[in-house]
Design a protein around this motif. Structure first.
Motif, PDB file in Angstrom:
ATOM      1  N   SER A 134       0.821  -1.210   0.000  1.00  0.00           N
ATOM      2  CA  SER A 134       0.000   0.000   0.000  1.00  0.00           C
ATOM      3  C   SER A 134       0.854   1.259   0.000  1.00  0.00           C
ATOM      4  CB  SER A 134      -0.941  -0.001   1.203  1.00  0.00           C
ATOM      5  OG  SER A 134      -0.198   0.098   2.408  1.00  0.00           O
ATOM      6  N   GLN A 135       2.138   1.115   0.321  1.00  0.00           N
ATOM      7  CA  GLN A 135       3.049   2.258   0.311  1.00  0.00           C
ATOM      8  C   GLN A 135       3.709   2.436  -1.053  1.00  0.00           C
ATOM      9  OE1 GLN A 135       5.731   1.444   3.531  1.00  0.00           O
ATOM     10  NE2 GLN A 135       4.204   1.903   5.088  1.00  0.00           N
ATOM     11  N   GLY A 136       3.303   1.637  -2.040  1.00  0.00           N
ATOM     12  CA  GLY A 136       3.776   1.826  -3.397  1.00  0.00           C
ATOM     13  C   GLY A 136       4.837   0.837  -3.863  1.00  0.00           C
ATOM     14  N   MET A 137       5.270  -0.072  -3.006  1.00  0.00           N
ATOM     15  CA  MET A 137       6.241  -1.075  -3.429  1.00  0.00           C
ATOM     16  C   MET A 137       5.518  -2.160  -4.225  1.00  0.00           C
ATOM     17  SD  MET A 137       8.529  -1.506   0.041  1.00  0.00           S
ATOM     18  CE  MET A 137       9.987  -2.221  -0.654  1.00  0.00           C
ATOM     19  N   ASN A 138       6.229  -2.777  -5.160  1.00  0.00           N
ATOM     20  CA  ASN A 138       5.615  -3.889  -5.884  1.00  0.00           C
ATOM     21  C   ASN A 138       5.925  -5.205  -5.162  1.00  0.00           C
ATOM     22  OD1 ASN A 138       8.137  -4.926  -6.738  1.00  0.00           O
ATOM     23  ND2 ASN A 138       8.122  -3.635  -8.560  1.00  0.00           N
ATOM     24  N   VAL A 139       5.317  -6.287  -5.603  1.00  0.00           N
ATOM     25  CA  VAL A 139       5.440  -7.582  -4.925  1.00  0.00           C
ATOM     26  C   VAL A 139       6.893  -8.041  -4.874  1.00  0.00           C
ATOM     27  CG1 VAL A 139       4.807 -10.019  -5.038  1.00  0.00           C
ATOM     28  CG2 VAL A 139       3.084  -8.278  -5.453  1.00  0.00           C
ATOM     29  N   GLY A 140       7.628  -7.854  -5.958  1.00  0.00           N
ATOM     30  CA  GLY A 140       9.034  -8.255  -5.980  1.00  0.00           C
ATOM     31  C   GLY A 140       9.853  -7.522  -4.930  1.00  0.00           C
ATOM     32  N   GLN A 141       9.637  -6.230  -4.792  1.00  0.00           N
ATOM     33  CA  GLN A 141      10.364  -5.434  -3.805  1.00  0.00           C
ATOM     34  C   GLN A 141       9.991  -5.860  -2.382  1.00  0.00           C
ATOM     35  OE1 GLN A 141       8.933  -1.664  -5.217  1.00  0.00           O
ATOM     36  NE2 GLN A 141      10.912  -1.142  -6.174  1.00  0.00           N
ATOM     37  N   VAL A 142       8.711  -6.056  -2.163  1.00  0.00           N
ATOM     38  CA  VAL A 142       8.250  -6.475  -0.831  1.00  0.00           C
ATOM     39  C   VAL A 142       8.834  -7.843  -0.479  1.00  0.00           C
ATOM     40  CG1 VAL A 142       6.226  -7.138   0.530  1.00  0.00           C
ATOM     41  CG2 VAL A 142       6.141  -5.097  -0.915  1.00  0.00           C
ATOM     42  N   SER A 143       8.807  -8.756  -1.423  1.00  0.00           N
ATOM     43  CA  SER A 143       9.340 -10.100  -1.179  1.00  0.00           C
ATOM     44  C   SER A 143      10.807 -10.040  -0.803  1.00  0.00           C
ATOM     45  CB  SER A 143       9.158 -10.972  -2.418  1.00  0.00           C
ATOM     46  OG  SER A 143       7.802 -11.118  -2.727  1.00  0.00           O
ATOM     47  N   ARG A 144      11.595  -9.264  -1.543  1.00  0.00           N
ATOM     48  CA  ARG A 144      13.014  -9.129  -1.222  1.00  0.00           C
ATOM     49  C   ARG A 144      13.197  -8.473   0.141  1.00  0.00           C
ATOM     50  NH1 ARG A 144      13.032  -8.238  -6.615  1.00  0.00           N
ATOM     51  NH2 ARG A 144      12.886  -5.968  -6.436  1.00  0.00           N
ATOM     52  N   HIS A 145      12.350  -7.482   0.455  1.00  0.00           N
ATOM     53  CA  HIS A 145      12.453  -6.759   1.725  1.00  0.00           C
ATOM     54  C   HIS A 145      12.234  -7.684   2.922  1.00  0.00           C
ATOM     55  CE1 HIS A 145      12.284  -3.341   4.439  1.00  0.00           C
ATOM     56  NE2 HIS A 145      11.164  -3.847   4.943  1.00  0.00           N
TER      57      HIS A 145
END
Length: 73
Positions: A4-15
């Motif tokens: 919801s903060q604008g990250m995509n799924v790939g970025q969130v997964s890596r995070h």
């Protein structure tokens, strides 16, 4: 939250340190659940594991008693 903060799924997964496939698998399994439902599911999984251990212990006890009653030991 990160989505919801604008990250995509790939970025969130890596995070959070998981594979993208894991994210989608979790979403498929738990996506429609509310927090209280997920907590209850976790409680039930813990209880299920406890009951499985109890059944395994009782099964071993039963087998031991059966062998002793048959005079094998």
């Amino acid at each position: 939250m990160l989505l919801s903060q604008g990250m995509n799924v790939g970025q969130v997964s890596r995070h959070i340190g998981i594979a993208e496939q894991t994210y989608y698998r979790w979403r498929k399994a738990y996506g429609g659940m509310k927090v209280d439902q997920a907590k209850r599911l976790k409680e039930l999984e813990v209880e299920n594991a406890r009951l499985k251990r109890a059944v395994a212990d009782l099964t071993v006890d039963k087998l031991i008693l059966k062998e002793v009653s048959e005079g094998k030991y």
